[in-house]
Design an enzyme around this catalytic site. Structure first.
Site, short mmCIF file in Angstrom:
data_model
loop_
_atom_site.label_atom_id
_atom_site.label_comp_id
_atom_site.label_asym_id
_atom_site.label_seq_id
_atom_site.Cartn_x
_atom_site.Cartn_y
_atom_site.Cartn_z
N SER A 48 0.88 -1.17 0.00
CA SER A 48 0.00 0.00 0.00
C SER A 48 0.90 1.21 0.00
CB SER A 48 -0.88 0.00 1.26
OG SER A 48 -1.48 1.26 1.48
N TYR A 57 -2.19 -1.33 10.36
CA TYR A 57 -2.13 -1.43 8.90
C TYR A 57 -0.82 -0.87 8.37
CZ TYR A 57 -3.97 -1.23 4.10
OH TYR A 57 -4.17 -1.39 2.75
#
Length: 260
Positions: free
Chosen positions: A142, A155
């Site tokens: 990401s 995350y």
């Protein structure tokens, strides 16, 4: 281009994973799908590309089930030539309020699962092509593998970890035909992101269109979502001969997010 190869894509019954699986299938790769929710629809979609498709419902938080999935793929198609570690979940909270069990779940699924799948995939990849090796490991990280955002501690930590794992995997296989790279999307309109748009609209009593503009405007200069199709095309590039010496990169498709 990939006829005769087998790709296993985790978290591939929808969103980014399905987009990448579809792109690889369109190049002739047989596909092993994994994920929750509807499984018949994605299998039919991949089969329509004219390739073989199988499904395994491994829970990516459980190492034993990941091992069973890798064994299943090897039994079904001979070996895994392309591994796409895509499975992921999200939880948003400040660190002091972050539930410990949610932290553990995010790290297990977003980071540890990639390690467990990779360690099982590597031996066959390293032995391929008469011992010269051939394989592609693609880790869907990401932009949060490159930068941070508030309230996403687990995350961001997991995605930074994925980028690190990518580099080490690439270095350990640098003299072979096995490559490992990370894909780092910005906002992609998946079911996971749509939930965030819906929550922003509800919280602000605004339309979904306005919530989308606000979401993109906070981080992504292009003001547009990256698509699963674009990410699939990047995955195909990494698997092509042009990607033979692309090793250990974290390639962001983020509309300029990390350029700021």
């Amino acid at each position: 281009m990939l006829k005769g190869k087998t790709a296993l894509v985790t978290g591939s019954t929808s969103g980014i994973g399905l987009g990448i699986a579809r792109a690889l299938a369109q190049q002739g790769a047989n596909i092993v799908l994994n994920g929750f929710g509807d499984t018949d629809g994605p299998q039919a979609e991949i089969a329509a590309c004219g390739v073989k498709v199988a499904y395994h419902g491994a829970d990516m938080s459980k190492p034993a089930e990941i091992e069973a999935m890798m064994a299943f793929a090897a039994t079904k198609f001979g070996q895994v030539d392309i591994l796409v570690n895509n499975a992921g979940i999200q939880h948003v909270a400040k660190i002091e309020n972050f539930p410990v069990e949610r932290w553990d779940a995010v790290i297990a699924i977003n980071l540890s699962s990639a390690f467990h799948a990779t360690r099982r995939a590597l031996p066959a990849m390293q032995a391929a092509d008469g011992g010269r090796g051939w394989g592609r490991i693609l880790n869907v990280a990401s932009v949060h593998g490159l930068v941070g955002s508030a309230e996403k501690s687990a995350y961001v930590a997991a995605k930074h970890g994925i980028v690190g794992l990518t580099k080490v995997t690439a270095l350990e296989n640098a003299t072979t035909g096995v490559t490992c790279n990370a894909i780092c999307p910005g906002w992609v309109l998946t079911p996971l992101v749509q939930k965030q748009v819906d929550a922003k609209a509800a919280a602000g009593n605004i339309s979904n269109d306005e919530a989308t503009r606000q979401l993109l405007g906070e981080k992504e200069p292009s003001m547009q979502f990256t698509t699963p199709e674009e990410l699939g095309a990047l995955a195909v590039f990494f698997c092509s001969p042009a990607g033979n010496n692309v090793r250990g990169v974290a390639w962001n498709m983020d509309g300029g997010w990390a350029a700021q």
